[in-house]
Design an enzyme around this catalytic site. Structure first.
Site, mmCIF file in Angstrom:
data_model
loop_
_atom_site.group_PDB
_atom_site.id
_atom_site.type_symbol
_atom_site.label_atom_id
_atom_site.label_comp_id
_atom_site.label_asym_id
_atom_site.label_seq_id
_atom_site.Cartn_x
_atom_site.Cartn_y
_atom_site.Cartn_z
ATOM 1 C CD GLN A 33 -3.043 -0.944 0.344
ATOM 2 O OE1 GLN A 33 -3.095 0.027 -0.384
ATOM 3 N NE2 GLN A 33 -3.947 -1.899 0.326
ATOM 4 C CB SER A 34 0.416 4.649 -1.255
ATOM 5 O OG SER A 34 0.205 4.221 -2.580
#
Length: 738
Positions: A33-34
């Site tokens: 995920q970012s």
């Protein structure tokens, strides 16, 4: 198995890509995920990525050989670039432990194109496969490798376009003043999105007090000392947590005050883009690194004046920035007034080269003494120093002019001082009353809550009772502190205090010399009325021309005298020497010669009005008019032998002060012994080579002997700490270093 991700596509087992030896290795599901916030806000994406483990089982991998690497949770393996999960994935592939790498999309396996191509190349070398919901890819097959490269390229383009559109949208919204950003203390955002001043009167009063104090005191640290001394706290709204939106009171600190003074929102200015991200300055693993802050107003992306409710004017905001820039200790700025005794630090300019003169301090019998030195050309180009002079004489001259100029304004100064003191005390007293009012409200609310509780519900009533008692105790404590504060600093000045202020203002020199007036206060007063002081010395003599530029541009030119180190530096030394010869030829004694020189206006090198008889005797011997003790060569061991000198005789030979040579003797820089016969003079051993070495040592720049230097062996030595005589080891080091 998760829907949509565990179905095996047709032909995947029959195309020869997945082999048995692949299944003997691990199948790695890489979850990325970012940010951690995205993990919390977008749970469906995370669940889909974790569902890829079922996909690996469907492709024939035992569940025991399926590994999940979560980049955001697996912080134990961090590479040099700060990518914990990706570093672990690369390590597993490089060691040959991985047979299949699965991702929701191939583009999500790496953050950048460089990482993606590195991953494909490593899988190709290790024989590992890659898989997503579209199929299984063998990086050693040409068509698959071509497809993987296209997917990586398209992913980078898509990411760039998304970022560009988001940035354009933010900028367009900011240009209308509609982009919301965290508000500083003293502001709130209404449900409509409009920014307003904090409705709490005490919060507003403290913000205004901070700006008013900085305008009067001039430094952030002075404002901080005032707030701490008067127990004033900064009110802020909680931005998150259970108490979001409530006012919390926190102790002031320097960084917070600096940010408050630099924030354009307090001047009613909506600003966006006050900082930039420089990719060259980014540090791996630090998301918010590489930012260039404190950009000039002309570099901001958006500036809208009057868009926010203001606490100060835009002009005052600009003055505050200029004042803080001037307080910085930089070559181009004056710097904040500090506690050194040199009063004109930052104001004195060299009349020869025009650069600002630096201040240096040294300890003497009189304490810490300052000196103004022009060393810019010396440090930058290796040229000789322009000039230097003791700070005391120049300070006294400028202070006398300033006090004389302020004398006609004595009454106005007293009125202004009394008004400022009473204004500050009244404002702080109002803040104290607001704190008490807030404490009364909290007590009243706690009382109402306790009274509204059902008596039978003792579990709740007991807790409410404790909260009421705590509120009452806090109110009592604040009341006692307020009473102590009122006794120490009443809101109105007493008649005695007003009379003392008027008396001090009427006698400005007494106010200047008062023990309560600090050196920083004196420097601040000088800077308020003096813009610069340019000095030009007549060589090494005592004559100096000073030009004082006052605030407003008016200039005064004065010729003054400064003390010098040696009598030979006096401009009138030839006339003084000739006059001493004449008076000595007339048979006058030392005391009579000193009286006559005083009558004729001759002054000592330190500008004393009278020579003492000992100084006259020294000059007479120096001129060779009368033989002295130095002409007697008899010692306790016979006559002086070749290579032996009396201390004073050697000092004259080297042309240096006797006191300085005696200091070298005490440090062990020269070899000598003390005669056991009266008057117990020092006998120095120095052949001609040693005399030349000492002469060269005396010609070195001022302060050179006190510097910390390195020997050839890489050992630091500090000659100023060597106080023992006859220290031959130090003498050898000094000879080799000089």
């Amino acid at each position: 198995m998760g829907p949509g991700v565990s179905t095996v596509l047709a032909g995947e087992h029959g195309d020869g890509k997945v082999q048995g030896w692949h299944r003997d290795r691990l199948a790695v599901v890489y979850v990325r995920q970012s940010s951690r916030q995205q993990v919390l806000d977008h749970g469906e994406s995370t669940r889909l990525q974790y569902g890829l483990a079922d996909r690996a089982v469907a492709l024939g991998w035992p569940a025991s050989r399926v590994m999940v690497i979560d980049e955001d949770l697996g912080r134990s393996a961090v590479d040099a670039a700060g990518r914990p999960g990706f570093a672990r994935l690369v390590a597993e592939i490089t060691m040959g432990h991985v047979g299949l790498v699965l991702g929701l999309e191939m583009s999500r396996l790496a953050r950048a194109g460089r990482d993606w191509h590195q991953l494909v190349e490593l899988c190709s070398l290790a024989g590992a496969l890659l898989a997503d919901v579209d199929g299984v890819y063998d990086p050693n097959w040409y068509n698959d490798r071509l497809l993987l490269g296209l997917k990586g390229t398209m992913s980078e383009v898509e990411l760039h376009l998304i970022k560009q559109r988001m940035a354009s949208g933010r900028l367009a919204k900011a240009s209308r003043g509609e982009l919301a950003f965290p508000l500083p203390a003293g502001y709130v955002r209404r449900p409509s999105g409009e920014v307003a001043r904090d409705p709490d009167e005490q919060v507003q009063a403290v913000i205004r007090l901070v700006f008013r104090l900085f305008e009067q005191l001039g430094t952030v640290h002075a404002v901080l000392r005032f707030l701490v001394g008067h127990q004033v706290q900064i009110g802020m709204r909680e931005r998150s947590g259970p108490g979001k939106g409530e006012v919390v009171w926190r102790a002031p600190h320097q960084t917070g005050l600096v940010n408050m003074l630099r924030n354009p929102a307090y001047a009613g200015i909506y600003a966006y883009g006050r900082s930039r991200t420089d990719p060259c300055r980014r540090q791996p693993g630090h998301e918010h690194s590489g930012r260039r802050r404190r950009l000039d107003a002309g570099e901001w992306l958006v500036r809208i004046d009057g868009a926010l409710p203001a606490y100060i004017s835009a002009g005052q905001y600009e003055r505050n920035l200029a004042r803080m820039a001037a307080n910085r200790a930089r070559a181009e700025s004056l710097g904040a007034p500090r506690e050194g005794p040199a009063l004109l630090g930052g104001l004195v300019a060299c009349g020869i080269c025009g650069h600002r003169m630096q201040v240096s301090y040294e300890t003497s019998r009189q304490g810490l003494t300052g000196r103004y030195c022009c060393q810019r050309r010396h440090h930058t180009y290796g040229q000789p120093r322009c000039q230097q002079m003791a700070a005391r004489s120049l300070d006294d001259h400028v202070v006398a002019q300033v006090l004389s100029a302020l004398a006609p304004a004595a009454l106005e100064l007293s009125v202004t001082a009394a008004r400022q003191i009473e204004g500050r005390r009244a404002e702080v007293d109002r803040i104290w009353r607001q704190r008490l009012e807030r404490a009364d409200f909290i007590c009243d609310r706690a009382r109402r809550q306790y009274q509204l509780a059902e008596p039978e519900n003792r579990l709740v009533a007991r807790q409410l009772e404790r909260e009421w008692e705590a509120a009452l105790a806090e109110r009592t404590r604040l009341g006692e502190e307020y009473q102590r504060y009122q006794r120490q600093r009443p809101a109105r000045l007493s008649a005695a205090e007003l009379a003392a202020i008027r008396a001090l203002a009427d006698d400005i020199p007494a106010l200047w010399a008062a023990p309560t007036t600090t050196i920083a206060d004196r420097k601040g007063l000088l800077r308020a009325v003096v813009e610069s002081v340019q000095v030009t010395a007549d060589g090494a003599t005592e004559r100096v021309h000073a030009t004082v530029t006052w605030a407003g541009g008016h200039q005064t030119h004065t010729d003054l005298l400064r003390p010098v180190a040696r009598i030979g530096q006096l401009s009138y030394y030839p006339a003084l020497a000739e006059r001493i010869r004449t008076l000595a030829d007339q048979g006058l004694q030392n005391t009579a010669i000193a009286d006559q020189l005083t009558t004729e206006g001759f002054r000592t090198p330190h500008l004393h009005e009278r020579f003492n008889p000992g100084e006259i005797q020294h000059l007479i011997r120096r001129l060779g008019l009368r033989p002295g003790l130095d002409h007697d060569h008899r010692t306790d061991q016979g006559s002086l032998r070749p290579g032996q000198w009396w201390l004073a005789t050697l000092a004259r030979e080297i042309e240096m002060p006797t006191a300085t040579l005696f200091g070298w003797l005490k440090r062990g820089w020269i070899t000598g012994r003390q005669d056991t016969h009266p008057p117990y003079r020092w006998i120095i051993t120095a052949d001609q080579a040693e005399v030349e070495r000492l002469r060269a040592l005396h010609q070195l720049p001022a302060g050179y002997h006190n510097r910390r230097r390195w020997t050839a062996a890489g050992i630091p030595i500090d000659s100023s700490q060597d106080k023992e005589p006859d220290n031959h080891a130090t003498e050898v080091l000094l000879r080799s270093s000089h």
